[in-house]
Design an enzyme around this catalytic site. Structure first.
Site, PDB file in Angstrom:
ATOM      1  N   GLU A 168      37.600  72.842  16.597  1.00 34.39           N
ATOM      2  CA  GLU A 168      38.537  73.379  17.365  1.00 34.39           C
ATOM      3  C   GLU A 168      39.818  74.234  16.507  1.00 34.39           C
ATOM      4  O   GLU A 168      40.059  75.343  16.733  1.00 34.39           O
ATOM      5  CB  GLU A 168      39.249  72.709  18.457  1.00 34.39           C
ATOM      6  N   SER A 205      47.961  19.152  52.007  1.00 30.19           N
ATOM      7  CA  SER A 205      48.721  17.892  51.238  1.00 30.19           C
ATOM      8  C   SER A 205      49.034  18.273  49.935  1.00 30.19           C
ATOM      9  O   SER A 205      49.424  17.422  49.245  1.00 30.19           O
ATOM     10  CB  SER A 205      47.774  17.011  51.381  1.00 30.19           C
TER      11      SER A 205
END
Ligand SMILES: [Zn+2]
Ligand SMILES: [Zn+2]
Length: 777
Positions: free
Chosen positions: A90, A351
């Site tokens: 690029e 519990s």
């Protein structure tokens, strides 16, 4: 400097040129900075949020609001291979230009002017970033604007940042943007793990994202890829052998679904950290996969019982990290609300808060593991708890009370401790619903009369594995174990853990034999009222694991108990995650010591205590009260009557030890017809007035008929005349314990229709019964 002194025509000529050049450069530069202020660069990129596991792999990804897969690369994910290939293709001069490459522009302009071949490459990577950020038509005007923006970009960002932005935004067809999303969704791997062939593939697709769509046009991609590989070979970009390998590498690119592991966890993280592109968590892929598979299969087996949901949370005790998180076994099960996160859902804890209550009692000096509590009928201002099996056990030690999960000793202990002590601790440990309901909570909290989440419970239990220190759950890798709160002392945590490892207890699952190989763990189960929630939370040196089983709909199921439904899954998960943990256990902390206590009371033995047992205690904290399980009584030589100090003769008596049970235990012995050694009746010639009589019931009247209005819940009064020595009386309605109160107190009850038997016992074990008849109007 030399030229300053030469005043010749040549110099003046040179000076003009110089001014011209300075002007030529300065004016645009000044103009650029002015425009830069007037039209500042605004960059706002929304990324797909991704959630990563502890090993950095992506476990979950979310689409952006514009429905794109646009994931943010981290600098370390840009491999030298990727960078080299992209720059080669690029923008070879990327590191040398200021956003615009004048040479490339001139070349492109020249080519355009003379209609030579169209050259790409006039656009730098920076300019491409601008185009990706602000897409516009390709006009000359826009081209100039693009260059301006590119220079602005260069001014503000480093080259690496610009390259990163480019790699994040570059299109890959469909809704995939950026190298990271492309490498994950086409190759199923992280960008830094890509091969040269794959990197080259990703470098060429953005120019033709449609004609080179991976998975659809793989042959065309291979052709284009190899063309570029040949160019790279010619330009010696990469090592020859690497390029040769890349040529022959088959292309296995296929569009894949975005990762969707640990969905409840991922959604939670997204909510906790909105806008954070990469949420780096500590989740362990291996553990998560394992518990998901186990819980899914386990949950499938429970469907026939109409038990449809489950949740599992795994905390690594060494790091404090959340290692696995399963909100429900099947998020797609819409019919059973699979999308609900069972880890944060507020439910009744059954519990499961009992261990904390006892641990706090240890720290207050109220109890040690061998402290004896009477498991008998009690009544706290109308609150009369029962045990799970509706039976009472008489005297029990704290360790048995906890390992058998008896309700009454737990309520009695909380009553002694004070509800505020418990709620304060729960608040410190981040229990949100408890904070909201604080003022409404009573003694029933310890039996599940409150709202908690699996997350809160599991992190509370993790503090038992961490010398009593509580810390909030660590979801992220960056979280540290800061802000620790000493919830209970190390000694108290250790004693609690020892009790919770007891294997002889009713909450072992039925198929315990199959779980014989579980690593040593401390665990506690819980079953909520109406059998709506089954809990089992366990821990050892390595892990704290919380399991909840039930229905998100809140529907109760008769089979649903912590022992039978939640514990087998807890054991299976421990077996799977921690199968070779060995026998390593917590070290006994320095604040804990041993002492001998009387087994009847758990208190420090007195001279008359026949035997002694060993018990833990916290020096200077645990109560040092002496045992009083027997008391000396003056009696006649034939043991037929007893004396008090006022009637004690000078001689002709003896002293004998008699059991000294608490009044509520006496009442229990009487009701259950349990024989115990009673003190002989008092000397009848005693000048002090003693009535030998049991309490006389003064209201209601024996044998009388009472007429009450139907449906009005009319109350009848209970009162009695008892001995002066009597402090407490115990009322029973139809042989069921109703209430205890002071001997002169008046209390009320709502009678049922028909014959009602009313009994009153005093704290000396004497009892009176009457029968009344109750009719409706
Ligand atoms: Zn004793
Ligand atoms: Zn007397």
């Amino acid at each position: 400097m030399k030229t300053i002194f030469i005043k010749s025509g040549k110099y003046i000529f040179k000076n003009r040129w110089r001014k011209f050049f300075v002007f030529l450069i300065t004016v645009p530069v000044i103009l650029f900075f002015i425009l830069n202020i007037i039209f500042p660069l605004r960059i706002k990129v929304e990324y797909s949020q991704i959630v990563t596991a502890g090993d950095g792999t992506v476990i979950h990804a979310f689409l952006t609001n514009d429905e794109k897969w646009r994931m943010m690369l981290e600098p370390k994910e840009i491999s030298p291979l990727l960078k080299k290939a992209i720059l080669y293709k690029e923008d070879k001069w990327f590191y040398y230009h200021f956003g615009v490459n004048p040479v490339a522009i001139c070349r492109a302009a020249f080519n355009n002017l003379f209609h030579l071949r169209r050259t790409s490459g006039a656009s730098t990577i920076t300019m491409q970033v601008v185009r990706l950020l602000y897409p516009k038509d390709r006009t000359y005007g826009n081209k100039v604007l693009e260059m301006f923006r590119a220079m602005q970009l260069e001014l503000r960002y480093s080259k690496e940042e610009i390259l990163q932005l480019y790699l994040n935004l570059v299109p890959y067809g469909g809704n995939i943007e950026g190298v990271k999303a492309a490498s994950l969704l086409y190759f199923g791997r992280m960008p830094d793990k890509l091969s040269l062939a794959q990197v080259t593939t990703l470098a060429i697709i953005p120019n033709r994202p449609i004609s080179l769509k991976p998975g659809k046009k793989n042959d065309a991609i291979v052709n284009a890829r190899n063309k570029w590989l040949r160019r790279m070979k010619a330009d010696k970009v990469f090592n020859r052998q690497d390029l040769e390998d890349a040529f022959h590498e088959p292309l296995e690119a296929q569009r894949q679904d975005a990762p969707k592991f640990a969905p409840h966890f991922a959604v939670r993280m997204k909510q906790l950290y909105p806008g954070r592109p990469i949420i780096k968590t500590s989740l362990n892929r291996f553990s998560q996969d394992k518990i998901t598979a186990i819980a899914y299969n386990y949950s499938k087996r429970l469907k026939s019982l109409n038990i449809n949901n489950a949740a599992v949370l795994v905390i690594n005790n060494k790091t404090g990290n959340v290692e696995a998180y399963l909100g429900s076994p099947d998020i797609t099960d819409n019919f059973h609300n699979g999308q609900v996160d069972g880890i944060t859902a507020v439910r009744s804890p059954g519990s499961t808060l009992k261990p904390l209550v006892y641990a706090l009692a240890f720290d207050k000096g109220l109890a040690t593991p061998k402290t004896v509590i009477a498991d008998v009928a009690v009544n706290f201002d109308g609150y009369a708890p029962e045990n799970f099996n509706s039976k009472f056990n008489g005297n029990v030690t704290v360790d048995k009370a906890l390992s058998y999960s008896l309700n009454i000793p737990a309520v009695k202990t909380l009553n002694q401790l004070g509800i505020a002590t418990l709620t304060d601790k729960l608040k410190q440990a981040g229990f949100k619903q408890i904070m909201k309901d604080e003022n409404k909570l009573g003694l029933s909290t310890v039996l599940g009369g409150c709202g908690v989440s699996l997350e809160e419970l599991t992190s509370m239990y993790a503090s038992f594995a961490h010398e009593g220190k509580f810390s909030r759950l660590k979801f992220l890798k960056e979280d540290s174990l800061s802000n620790e709160i000493q919830l209970v002392s190390p000694g108290s945590a250790f004693m609690t853990s020892e009790i919770l490892t007891t294997l002889i207890r009713p909450d072992l699952p039925n198929n315990f034999l199959s779980s014989m190989h579980i690593p040593k763990i401390a665990w506690k189960t819980g079953t909520s009222y109406g059998r709506r929630d089954a809990w089992s939370i366990g821990y050892n040196v390595n892990y704290t694991i919380g399991v909840w089983i039930g229905n998100f709909s809140g529907e109760g199921v008769p089979e649903l108990t912590g022992a039978d439904m939640a514990t087998p899954l807890l054991f299976e998960i421990f077996n799977s995650l921690d199968y070779n943990s060995g026998k390593k256990w917590f070290r006994q902390p320095d604040d804990l010591d041993f002492r001998l206590v009387c087994p009847v009371s758990g208190k420090v033995p007195d001279d008359f205590c026949e035997s002694q047992i060993i018990d833990y205690f916290i020096p200077k904290v645990s109560s040092a009260q002496k045992c009083n399980h027997m008391k000396p009584v003056y009696i006649s030589p034939d043991e037929s009557f007893s004396y008090c100090t006022s009637c004690l003769p000078h001689d002709g008596y003896k002293t004998k030890l008699y059991p000294n049970p608490d009044p509520d235990l006496i009442a229990y012995y009487e009701t259950e017809h349990i024989l115990y050694e009673k003190i002989p009746p008092h000397n009848k010639n005693c000048s002090r007035i003693f009535s030998l009589k049991p309490p006389a019931i003064t209201s209601p009247t024996n044998g009388k008929e009472y007429i009450v209005e139907k449906g009005q819940d009319q109350q009848l009064m209970l009162s009695c005349n008892a001995d002066n020595e009597v402090k407490t009386v115990y009322w029973y309605i139809n042989d069921r314990f109703f209430k205890s109160c002071g001997s002169t107190e008046k209390i009320f009850f709502v009678p049922e229709q028909g014959q009602v038997k009313i009994s009153c016992s005093d704290d000396k074990g004497r009892n009176t019964n009457i029968v009344i008849k109750v009719s409706n109007l």
